[in-house]
Design an enzyme around this catalytic site. Structure first.
Site, PDB file in Angstrom:
ATOM      1  N   HIS A 125       2.018   4.339  -2.976  1.00 56.55           N
ATOM      2  CA  HIS A 125       2.102   5.795  -2.824  1.00 56.55           C
ATOM      3  C   HIS A 125       3.467   6.301  -3.287  1.00 56.55           C
ATOM      4  CE1 HIS A 125      -1.665   6.175  -0.794  1.00 56.55           C
ATOM      5  NE2 HIS A 125      -1.285   5.599   0.330  1.00 56.55           N
ATOM      6  N   HIS A 162       0.841  -1.203   0.000  1.00 58.73           N
ATOM      7  CA  HIS A 162       0.000   0.000   0.000  1.00 58.73           C
ATOM      8  C   HIS A 162       0.877   1.254   0.000  1.00 58.73           C
ATOM      9  CE1 HIS A 162      -3.578   2.402   1.561  1.00 58.73           C
ATOM     10  NE2 HIS A 162      -2.564   3.190   1.877  1.00 58.73           N
ATOM     11  N   GLU A 163       1.847   1.283   0.900  1.00 59.39           N
ATOM     12  CA  GLU A 163       2.708   2.465   0.995  1.00 59.39           C
ATOM     13  C   GLU A 163       3.674   2.542  -0.181  1.00 59.39           C
ATOM     14  OE1 GLU A 163       2.231   4.893   3.073  1.00 59.39           O
ATOM     15  OE2 GLU A 163       0.563   3.756   3.918  1.00 59.39           O
TER      16      GLU A 163
END
Length: 211
Positions: A30, A26-27
């Site tokens: 980003h 998820h990170e």
């Protein structure tokens, strides 16, 4: 959330894999999108990585264990570097994390349906329990992080979609982000706000799992 039982081995295994893989991914999403849009900041801070320790947030991890939703340590991004401008660029960066969780949930649904086909012949119950927890936890992470509250991803996405004057007024909430998030979590315990948002997504996932 469904299967959110700490005594369930499948749920505990799914949590472990979430910590080791889904949250870092998820990170990383980003960080990767920010870098593709021209910002060197995530790589400078060592966040273009799948190393769980680079992304772990202790409070967010605890919330994931206790409530079934949580967060990781935010990726540092300099909006001034981003292609398409700060607002649109941050919306793209913000949406990348929840979209990744939805893709992981989708892969889990496909794996669940494949496992279900052979579960009558083989003892696939533990696998089905793990995949169920994986699917619902990833959906919970995606939906929670898309709430339009700072510092969650949904705040960045909505800010990028609003007209400039409304986006500027909306940005004033950022100073009160932690307080607003805490208030939401307190109200959620009393009113089940997040559960009411999650129910349609869980219902759709359950139907897709058993087509």
């Amino acid at each position: 959330m469904p299967f959110a039982r700490l005594s369930d081995p499948g749920y505990l295994l799914a949590l472990a894999v979430i910590f080791l893989f889904a949250l870092p991914l998820h990170e990383l999403a980003h960080a990767w999108v920010a870098e593709r849009l021209g910002d060197p900041t995530p790589r400078r801070y060592g966040r273009v990585t799948l190393n769980p320790m680079a992304h772990l947030d202790p409070i967010g991890a605890l919330m994931l264990v206790l409530a079934g939703f949580g967060w990781a340590r935010p990726v540092p991004v300099n909006p001034l570097y981003l292609r398409y401008g700060p607002r649109v660029g941050m919306a793209l960066v913000g949406g990348a994390g929840p979209l990744t969780n939805l893709l992981l949930a989708g892969l889990g649904i496909l794996a669940y349906r494949a496992a279900l086909e052979v579960s009558a012949l083989l003892n696939f119950v533990p696998v089905l329990q793990f995949l169920s927890a994986w699917i619902f936890i990833n959906i919970g992470l995606a939906v929670f992080n898309m709430l339009p509250l700072p510092p969650l991803d949904g705040y960045r996405v909505l800010q990028g979609l609003l007209p400039p004057d409304l986006a500027y007024a909306y940005a004033r909430l950022e100073a009160y982000g932690p307080l607003l998030l805490l208030l939401f979590l307190v109200l959620d315990r009393q009113l089940g706000l997040l559960w009411s948002v999650l129910q349609p997504f869980y219902g759709l996932a359950f139907r897709l799992m058993h087509l």
